[in-house]
Write a protein that holds these residues in place. Structure first.
Motif, mmCIF file in Angstrom:
data_model
loop_
_atom_site.group_PDB
_atom_site.id
_atom_site.type_symbol
_atom_site.label_atom_id
_atom_site.label_comp_id
_atom_site.label_asym_id
_atom_site.label_seq_id
_atom_site.Cartn_x
_atom_site.Cartn_y
_atom_site.Cartn_z
ATOM 1 N N LEU A 375 10.717 8.009 11.213
ATOM 2 C CA LEU A 375 11.980 7.943 10.485
ATOM 3 C C LEU A 375 11.867 6.811 9.475
ATOM 4 O O LEU A 375 11.924 5.635 9.826
ATOM 5 C CB LEU A 375 13.136 7.705 11.461
ATOM 6 N N VAL A 376 11.667 7.181 8.199
ATOM 7 C CA VAL A 376 11.331 6.223 7.147
ATOM 8 C C VAL A 376 12.481 6.143 6.152
ATOM 9 O O VAL A 376 12.880 7.162 5.570
ATOM 10 C CB VAL A 376 10.028 6.629 6.429
ATOM 11 N N ARG A 377 13.005 4.950 5.928
ATOM 12 C CA ARG A 377 14.148 4.771 5.039
ATOM 13 C C ARG A 377 13.794 5.019 3.583
ATOM 14 O O ARG A 377 14.590 5.580 2.827
ATOM 15 C CB ARG A 377 14.704 3.356 5.204
ATOM 16 N N SER A 378 12.604 4.629 3.152
ATOM 17 C CA SER A 378 12.202 4.756 1.744
ATOM 18 C C SER A 378 11.673 6.164 1.466
ATOM 19 O O SER A 378 11.653 7.029 2.338
ATOM 20 C CB SER A 378 11.145 3.715 1.395
ATOM 21 N N SER A 379 11.192 6.345 0.247
ATOM 22 C CA SER A 379 10.734 7.678 -0.173
ATOM 23 C C SER A 379 9.309 7.970 0.271
ATOM 24 O O SER A 379 8.835 9.098 0.129
ATOM 25 C CB SER A 379 10.823 7.796 -1.697
ATOM 26 N N ARG A 380 8.605 6.961 0.818
ATOM 27 C CA ARG A 380 7.223 7.157 1.244
ATOM 28 C C ARG A 380 6.837 6.063 2.234
ATOM 29 O O ARG A 380 7.503 5.020 2.305
ATOM 30 C CB ARG A 380 6.266 7.134 0.048
ATOM 31 N N VAL A 381 5.771 6.303 2.978
ATOM 32 C CA VAL A 381 5.276 5.261 3.878
ATOM 33 C C VAL A 381 4.575 4.187 3.045
ATOM 34 O O VAL A 381 4.134 4.438 1.919
ATOM 35 C CB VAL A 381 4.312 5.840 4.929
ATOM 36 N N ILE A 386 0.511 1.077 -3.735
ATOM 37 C CA ILE A 386 0.628 1.980 -4.873
ATOM 38 C C ILE A 386 0.844 3.404 -4.365
ATOM 39 O O ILE A 386 0.383 3.767 -3.272
ATOM 40 C CB ILE A 386 -0.608 1.898 -5.791
ATOM 41 N N PRO A 387 1.563 4.244 -5.110
ATOM 42 C CA PRO A 387 1.899 5.599 -4.628
ATOM 43 C C PRO A 387 0.686 6.423 -4.212
ATOM 44 O O PRO A 387 0.754 7.184 -3.240
ATOM 45 C CB PRO A 387 2.613 6.224 -5.833
ATOM 46 N N GLU A 388 -0.436 6.283 -4.918
ATOM 47 C CA GLU A 388 -1.622 7.074 -4.579
ATOM 48 C C GLU A 388 -2.140 6.715 -3.186
ATOM 49 O O GLU A 388 -2.655 7.579 -2.453
ATOM 50 C CB GLU A 388 -2.740 6.851 -5.597
ATOM 51 N N ALA A 389 -2.015 5.431 -2.808
ATOM 52 C CA ALA A 389 -2.456 5.007 -1.476
ATOM 53 C C ALA A 389 -1.547 5.603 -0.402
ATOM 54 O O ALA A 389 -2.014 6.098 0.625
ATOM 55 C CB ALA A 389 -2.468 3.481 -1.383
ATOM 56 N N SER A 390 -0.241 5.544 -0.640
ATOM 57 C CA SER A 390 0.711 6.134 0.311
ATOM 58 C C SER A 390 0.455 7.620 0.477
ATOM 59 O O SER A 390 0.488 8.156 1.596
ATOM 60 C CB SER A 390 2.144 5.907 -0.176
ATOM 61 N N ALA A 391 0.194 8.310 -0.650
ATOM 62 C CA ALA A 391 -0.036 9.757 -0.606
ATOM 63 C C ALA A 391 -1.277 10.094 0.218
ATOM 64 O O ALA A 391 -1.275 11.057 0.999
ATOM 65 C CB ALA A 391 -0.169 10.304 -2.025
ATOM 66 N N ALA A 392 -2.336 9.297 0.059
ATOM 67 C CA ALA A 392 -3.565 9.545 0.815
ATOM 68 C C ALA A 392 -3.318 9.381 2.308
ATOM 69 O O ALA A 392 -3.816 10.173 3.125
ATOM 70 C CB ALA A 392 -4.664 8.596 0.348
ATOM 71 N N LEU A 393 -2.543 8.363 2.680
ATOM 72 C CA LEU A 393 -2.262 8.142 4.096
ATOM 73 C C LEU A 393 -1.344 9.226 4.646
ATOM 74 O O LEU A 393 -1.568 9.741 5.751
ATOM 75 C CB LEU A 393 -1.640 6.766 4.306
ATOM 76 N N ILE A 530 -6.146 1.072 4.212
ATOM 77 C CA ILE A 530 -5.613 0.764 2.881
ATOM 78 C C ILE A 530 -5.630 -0.748 2.701
ATOM 79 O O ILE A 530 -4.932 -1.478 3.406
ATOM 80 C CB ILE A 530 -4.188 1.320 2.704
ATOM 81 N N ALA A 531 -6.468 -1.214 1.772
ATOM 82 C CA ALA A 531 -6.636 -2.650 1.543
ATOM 83 C C ALA A 531 -6.262 -2.997 0.111
ATOM 84 O O ALA A 531 -6.452 -2.192 -0.811
ATOM 85 C CB ALA A 531 -8.079 -3.060 1.833
#
Length: 652
Positions: A375-381, A386-393, A530-531
């Motif tokens: 249950l994530v409050r924001s639009s991504r984890v 950066i968005p590309e890192a979140s998308a990969a995860l 993710i570093a």
């Protein structure tokens, strides 16, 4: 037999020698001595012992006497008071080991938790019974909140929170007093003592803090097993191996973690700091009495003790931030401090929070077989990455079976049927009800500043930001510094370590080391890892810094292809028109190791062009960093340069 008799004779003579040395009438003179404004209690002088050996016919020459003294020192009969010298025929101070034990209060009998806790007849392997008569021990165990109290956790407690521990008598004044024995506190104490300071450290709960007991160490133990489980499943799904279908033994996984944690706790133990590092350890609650004094309250000592200091360091760390959600107090929920107490794998796990801890544990338990919903409050984890890192995860989390609900508001929590937990949530699509068997709260960290009576010491603080410090990590009390999670926004063990080093230099040696000069990398140890280090592109935009970014996808890196670990990339940003590295993000199987190369480059002002000249073994995933350097070099080959090269080759 002759060899046994010889050995016995040698032991007898050694015992006789030591007995005579310690004899009040004819032995070596032991008393308090002073040098360089510091008092060294219960010492003797090396030169005087040489003369004593010769007077009592244990040596005929001074050289023989020095040799004998060195043998006794190696046998740990005595040692140099600061452990800086071998035995010498000089005016150096030495102290007998039993005197050292007496001074440190180590000559009283120590008690193991295993001796105090009677074992349950129904489950001897996991959980002893609580002591019936000792209310202080009951309260202590309740605060520690450690489960199960098996052999591994009792060993952990023996190291980091000994039972019936008796605090030493405080010295008149300490050069450094540290409050908190997590990463920052332990480094400050050990480092300060190592340079000769008189040091005390105060810890209410467990030496080692979050990192050892319910942070880095236990979480990475579970992550390593989860990674191996995923590897096996992937090999089976690809048809490379058959009939694996690994059966998860969660009890054994958690037992392995407890065993590893207990073994690692030796380094952070009370006994090591007292005996080896010459740090006086106080167990109990600490609160300031004035600008230069602290009170310690300990159940065993009963009477509060007052400790005075020249310099002090606040290193009380941080704790899980629990959000205000109606009904949350009515259920038993998990935080990082209690999730590693589990002995049974939850069939369904709800995770509130999409940060590093939430992502790591969500992926781990999903790979173990739990049905996990985030249950994530924001639009991504990992919204800070950066968005590309979140998308990969997110791609990998979903592949592992994790259900991710973003833009989610948790309105309330309640008990469900059969000991389950329900959460009433709101999504962009409307309201919903989700249910789980366990609830893990991973919504950030809050600094531990309550109960320290900081006002009495003139120390400013904020309940959310922590202790207020300047760039030298000095509080509003010039003699009190702070290090680690209690005062920085970067709540990582390695940051705690390096802020502690700054405190040692600035507090004890009038240094001017600045915390804002640190180049700090960090890593979320999911799969992929993710570093990041340096500025994010959004930071550069806000600061008005023009930059160029270069990206190498892991799908184009040979070793990543061979390992089937192509979900990721290396992105490095440089100042526009230069090769100065401003920041980097790496998403890869071993991103935490790879980021150190970029961090080293930034610390040493090595540009991206120079990184392209670093030879990496082939094939390695780290070679992606060199390949990013090649991408930069190609931008230097402008059309004008190409024309010049073409004419050059035509001429040749």
């Amino acid at each position: 037999n002759n060899s046994q008799n010889t050995k016995f004779t040698e032991q007898y003579r050694r015992a006789e020698l030591i007995h005579k040395l310690r004899d009040p009438q004819m032995g070596i003179t032991v008393h308090d001595r002073r040098w360089m404004f510091r008092l060294y209690p219960m010492c003797f002088v090396g030169k005087e012992l040489v003369e004593w050996f010769m007077k009592h016919d244990y040596a005929f020459t001074r050289q023989e006497a020095v040799h004998l003294g060195q043998q006794l020192l190696l046998d740990k009969v005595f040692h140099h008071v600061t452990k800086d010298h071998a035995f010498k025929d000089e005016t150096l101070f030495y102290r007998f080991q039993d005197d050292e034990m007496h001074l440190k209060g180590l000559d009283h009998e120590t008690v193991s938790w295993s001796e105090i806790l009677p074992m349950s007849h129904s489950d001897r392997e996991l959980q002893p019974l609580l002591p019936e008569s000792d209310e202080d021990l009951k309260m202590s165990l309740k605060r520690l909140d450690l489960f199960p109290l098996d052999s591994y956790n009792t060993k952990l407690l023996d190291n980091v929170h000994p039972a019936k521990y008796l605090n030493p008598e405080p010295a008149k004044k300490y050069n450094m007093v540290v409050i908190g024995a997590g990463a920052a506190g332990l480094v400050t104490a050990a480092g300060s003592s190592g340079v000769g300071a008189k040091v005390a450290i105060i810890e209410e709960l467990m030496m080692g803090g979050d990192c050892l007991n319910f942070g880095c160490v236990p979480s990475k133990s579970l992550l390593s097993i989860a990674h191996d489980v995923a590897k096996l499943k992937k090999l089976e799904e690809s048809g490379l191996i058959s009939s694996v279908n690994p059966q998860i033994n969660f009890k054994k996984i958690m037992e392995r973690m407890r065993k590893q944690r207990a073994e690692m706790s030796d380094v952070d133990s009370v006994q090591r700091f007292r005996k080896e590092l010459d740090v006086e350890v106080f167990q109990g609650r600490a609160r300031f009495l004035s600008h230069d004094s602290i009170e310690v309250i300990n159940e065993t000592n009963h009477q509060p003790q007052t400790i005075r200091f020249s310099k002090a360091c606040l290193a009380t760390g941080a704790r899980a931030a629990v959000p205000i959600i109606p009904g949350l107090d009515s259920v038993v929920y998990l935080t990082n401090a209690t999730i590693f107490n589990l002995v049974d794998l939850p069939k369904r796990l709800m995770v509130i929070g999409g940060g590093p801890a939430g992502c790591e544990m969500a992926q781990t338990f999903a790979r173990f077989g739990s049905r996990v919903i985030m249950l994530v409050r924001s639009s991504r984890v990992l919204e800070r990455e950066i968005p590309e890192a979140s998308a990969a995860l997110e791609k990998q989390l979903k592949a592992d079976g994790v259900e991710i609900l973003t833009r989610c508001t948790v309105n309330s929590v309640e008990k469900g049927p059969a000991s389950s937990i329900r959460a009433v949530i709101t999504l962009p699509s409307g309201g919903a009800l989700v249910e789980g068997d366990q609830l893990f709260i991973a919504t950030g960290r809050l600094p531990n500043v309550a109960g320290l009576n900081l006002d009495a010491a003139g120390i400013d603080f904020d309940l959310r930001k922590g202790v207020i410090v300047n760039k030298y990590l000095q509080t509003t009390n010039p003699n009190v510094f702070a290090a680690g999670d209690v005062c920085t926004m970067y709540k990582f063990t390695h940051v705690a370590d390096f802020t502690a080093r700054i405190v040692i230099r600035n507090a004890l040696f009038f240094g001017s080391a600045k915390v804002d000069e640190l180049v700090i990398p960090w890593c979320t140890f999911t799969d992929p890892q993710i570093a990041h280090v340096g500025l994010y592109p959004t930071d550069m935009v806000k600061k008005g810094i023009k930059f160029t970014q270069f990206v190498r996808e892991m799908k184009n890196v040979d070793r990543a292809i061979l390992e089937d670990e192509t979900n990721g990339f290396v992105k490095i940003c440089v100042r526009e028109g230069t090769d100065e590295i401003l920041g980097a993000t790496i998403v890869a199987a071993n991103a935490g190791d790879m980021i150190s190369e970029v961090t080293t480059a930034m610390v040493t002002n090595t540009g991206l062009q120079r990184l392209s000249t670093v030879i990496h073994p082939y094939p390695t995933q780290a070679d992606a960093i060199r390949q990013v350097g090649d991408l930069y070099n190609r931008t230097r080959l402008t059309s004008s340069v190409k024309v010049l090269f073409r004419k050059y080759f035509e001429f040749r």
